[in-house]
Write an enzyme that holds these catalytic residues in place. Structure first.
Site, short mmCIF file in Angstrom:
data_model
loop_
_atom_site.label_atom_id
_atom_site.label_comp_id
_atom_site.label_asym_id
_atom_site.label_seq_id
_atom_site.Cartn_x
_atom_site.Cartn_y
_atom_site.Cartn_z
N LYS A 65 0.90 -1.38 0.07
CA LYS A 65 -0.13 0.10 -0.06
C LYS A 65 0.73 1.24 0.02
O LYS A 65 0.40 2.18 -0.44
CB LYS A 65 -1.04 0.07 1.30
CG LYS A 65 -0.16 0.03 2.59
CD LYS A 65 -1.23 0.23 3.76
CE LYS A 65 -0.57 0.50 5.02
NZ LYS A 65 0.03 1.87 4.98
N ASP A 66 2.20 1.24 0.26
CA ASP A 66 3.06 2.35 0.43
C ASP A 66 3.79 2.71 -0.91
O ASP A 66 4.31 3.60 -1.21
CB ASP A 66 4.14 2.35 1.43
CG ASP A 66 3.73 2.06 2.81
OD1 ASP A 66 2.39 2.81 3.23
OD2 ASP A 66 4.14 1.63 3.76
N THR A 104 -6.01 9.94 12.84
CA THR A 104 -5.41 9.26 11.54
C THR A 104 -4.92 10.27 10.78
O THR A 104 -5.30 11.38 10.63
CB THR A 104 -6.63 8.42 10.73
OG1 THR A 104 -5.89 8.00 9.32
CG2 THR A 104 -7.44 9.52 10.24
N ALA A 105 -3.54 9.96 10.07
CA ALA A 105 -3.07 11.06 8.97
C ALA A 105 -3.47 10.51 7.47
O ALA A 105 -3.09 11.37 6.76
CB ALA A 105 -1.51 11.13 9.15
N SER A 106 -4.12 9.59 7.49
CA SER A 106 -4.75 9.10 6.11
C SER A 106 -6.00 10.02 5.60
O SER A 106 -6.82 9.91 6.15
CB SER A 106 -5.10 7.54 6.15
OG SER A 106 -5.56 7.30 4.83
N ARG A 108 -7.69 8.95 2.99
CA ARG A 108 -8.62 7.99 2.78
C ARG A 108 -9.40 7.61 3.89
O ARG A 108 -10.63 7.66 3.92
CB ARG A 108 -7.84 6.77 2.18
CG ARG A 108 -8.78 5.54 1.92
CD ARG A 108 -7.97 4.36 1.57
NE ARG A 108 -7.15 3.77 2.60
CZ ARG A 108 -7.62 3.14 3.83
NH1 ARG A 108 -8.80 2.97 3.87
NH2 ARG A 108 -6.62 2.75 4.60
N ARG A 109 -8.90 7.38 5.02
CA ARG A 109 -9.47 7.08 6.26
C ARG A 109 -10.26 8.34 6.79
O ARG A 109 -11.47 8.05 7.04
CB ARG A 109 -8.78 6.62 7.37
CG ARG A 109 -8.04 5.21 6.86
CD ARG A 109 -6.86 4.95 7.94
NE ARG A 109 -6.25 3.72 7.64
CZ ARG A 109 -4.93 3.17 8.09
NH1 ARG A 109 -4.43 4.15 8.65
NH2 ARG A 109 -4.70 2.10 7.82
N ARG A 126 0.45 10.79 13.47
CA ARG A 126 1.79 10.23 12.51
C ARG A 126 2.57 9.25 13.50
O ARG A 126 2.36 9.47 14.97
CB ARG A 126 2.70 11.25 11.97
CG ARG A 126 1.68 12.00 10.85
CD ARG A 126 1.71 11.19 9.47
NE ARG A 126 3.08 10.57 9.38
CZ ARG A 126 4.18 10.68 8.91
NH1 ARG A 126 4.36 12.26 8.64
NH2 ARG A 126 5.18 10.04 8.86
N GLY A 127 3.53 8.45 12.76
CA GLY A 127 4.63 7.70 13.58
C GLY A 127 4.14 6.17 13.36
O GLY A 127 3.02 5.87 12.56
N ASN A 128 5.13 5.15 13.78
CA ASN A 128 4.67 3.82 13.72
C ASN A 128 3.57 3.54 14.75
O ASN A 128 2.94 4.31 15.01
CB ASN A 128 5.87 3.05 14.00
CG ASN A 128 6.64 3.30 15.27
OD1 ASN A 128 5.75 3.54 16.46
ND2 ASN A 128 7.82 3.21 15.65
N ARG A 132 1.75 5.85 17.32
CA ARG A 132 0.36 6.20 17.23
C ARG A 132 -0.54 6.01 18.48
O ARG A 132 -1.48 6.62 18.88
CB ARG A 132 -0.08 5.95 15.88
CG ARG A 132 0.28 6.71 14.85
CD ARG A 132 -0.32 6.30 13.39
NE ARG A 132 0.59 5.22 12.83
CZ ARG A 132 0.09 4.49 11.69
NH1 ARG A 132 -0.80 4.91 11.10
NH2 ARG A 132 0.74 3.59 11.39
N CYS A 216 -1.45 8.37 -1.65
CA CYS A 216 -1.31 8.98 -0.17
C CYS A 216 -2.06 10.42 -0.08
O CYS A 216 -2.81 10.92 0.75
CB CYS A 216 0.05 9.18 0.38
SG CYS A 216 0.68 7.62 0.76
#
Length: 262
Positions: A65-66, A104-106, A108-109, A126-128, A132, A216
Site C-alpha cells: 500500500k505504500d 489518523t493521517a490518512s 482516505r480514512r 503520525r508515527g509507527n 500512534r 497518499c
C-alpha cells in the site's frame, strides 16, 4: 523490521541466504508533518528503492500500500507474499458516535470516517504503530484507525475494537500485502515466494488507482475481494463518496474518473 523479517524467513525457507539491511525513509524520519508536506506517495519507499537500484541491497520489502501505483523504472515486484487481513482497524472503541475524536493521517480514512459519521472530529496522527497508539492515549483520543495487518504482525490484536469491513471503509490498494521488489531481470531471486492470487488482486487494485491518479494525498481506494474489484473516490471532508465495482480495473476507473477531475 517485522515485515522484513517475515519476508526473510520466507526466502530462507526456500534455501536463500538473507541478511537484513535497515534503511530509514523520509516517512520514517518525519513523524509530525502531514504526508503532503513531506512528499507524494512513496515517502516510505524512495530511499529503499535507491538502495536497490545502486546495488546496496538485492531485495526491497515494502507494504504494497505504500508503493506508487506504477513501478519505478528499472524495478519490478518480483513477489507478493500471501495477503494478510486487508481491513482497517478501529482501536479504542467498537462503534463510532458523533463528537468522538479519531486519530489518523490518512485522507482516505478521514473521508470514509466522516462519510460514516459526519459528527466525528478527525485529528492528525503520525508515527509507527506503537507511537500512534501511545499518542492516542496521551491525547485522550477516543480511537485511532490503523491497518489490521500491522497490528496482527506485532501481536497487538487486543488493541482492536472492531475490524472495519470493506463495505464500511474500503482499504488502500495493496493493504495487507507485502511486496518484494527487485531489479528488472532478477525476478528469480524471489519468484518462489510469489502468491499468485495476491498478485492478481493487488495488480488489479494498483492498476485502478494508477488510472485514477490517486495515492497518499487523494481520497482514493481500491480493493479486490477475489471476485470483484471495488474502487472509491471521495472528498476529503466525506461529504460525497462514489463507489464503483466491476471486473476490469480500467473500466471501474473510467466510471470514477469524472469525479476525480470535477
Amino acid at each position: 523490521m517485522t515485515q522484513a523479517g517475515a519476508a526473510a524467513d520466507t526466502l530462507r525457507a526456500g534455501g536463500a541466504e538473507v541478511a537484513l539491511v535497515p534503511i530509514t525513509t523520509a516517512g520514517d524520519r518525519d513523524r509530525t508533518r502531514p504526508f503532503g508536506q513531506i512528499g507524494d506517495r512513496g515517502v516510505f519507499v524512495k530511499e529503499i528503492e535507491e538502495a536497490l537500484l545502486s546495488g546496496r541491497i538485492d531485495v526491497a520489502v515494502h507494504s504494497a500500500k505504500d508503493m506508487t501505483s506504477t513501478d519505478t523504472e528499472g524495478l519490478v515486484v518480483g513477489a507478493y507474499l500471501a495477503r494478510e487481513d486487508p481491513r482497517d482497524a478501529l482501536c479504542g472503541v467498537a462503534e463510532l458516535r458523533a463528537g468522538m475524536r479519531i486519530g489518523t493521517a490518512s485522507v482516505r480514512r478521514r473521508a470514509q470516517l466522516l462519510g460514516l459519521e459526519p459528527g466525528l472530529v478527525i485529528e492528525p496522527l503520525r508515527g509507527n504503530i506503537d507511537t500512534r497508539l501511545q499518542k492516542g492515549r496521551e491525547r485522550k483520543l477516543d480511537a485511532v484507525v490503523l491497518a489490521a495487518c500491522g497490528l496482527d504482525r506485532l501481536g497487538l490484536q487486543a488493541e482492536i475494537g472492531r475490524r472495519l469491513e470493506p463495505a464500511e471503509m474500503l482499504p488502500e490498494a495493496g493493504q495487507g500485502a507485502l511486496a518484494l521488489q527487485v531489479r528488472a531481470g532478477e525476478e528469480e531471486l524471489v519468484a518462489a515466494a510469489d502468491d499468485a492470487e495476491t498478485r492478481r488482486r493487488v495488480t488489479a487494485e494498483r492498476a485502478c488507482v494508477a488510472t485514477l491518479g490517486g495515492g497518499c494525498l487523494a481520497p482514493v481506494a481500491a480493493f479486490h475481494d477475489g471476485t470483484t474489484l471495488t474502487a472509491l473516490v471521495a472528498s476529503e471532508d466525506g461529504t460525497w463518496l462514489e463507489r464503483r465495482s466491476g471486473g476490469d480495473p480500467a473500466a471501474v476507473a473510467a466510471e470514477l474518473a469524472g469525479f476525480v477531475t470535477a
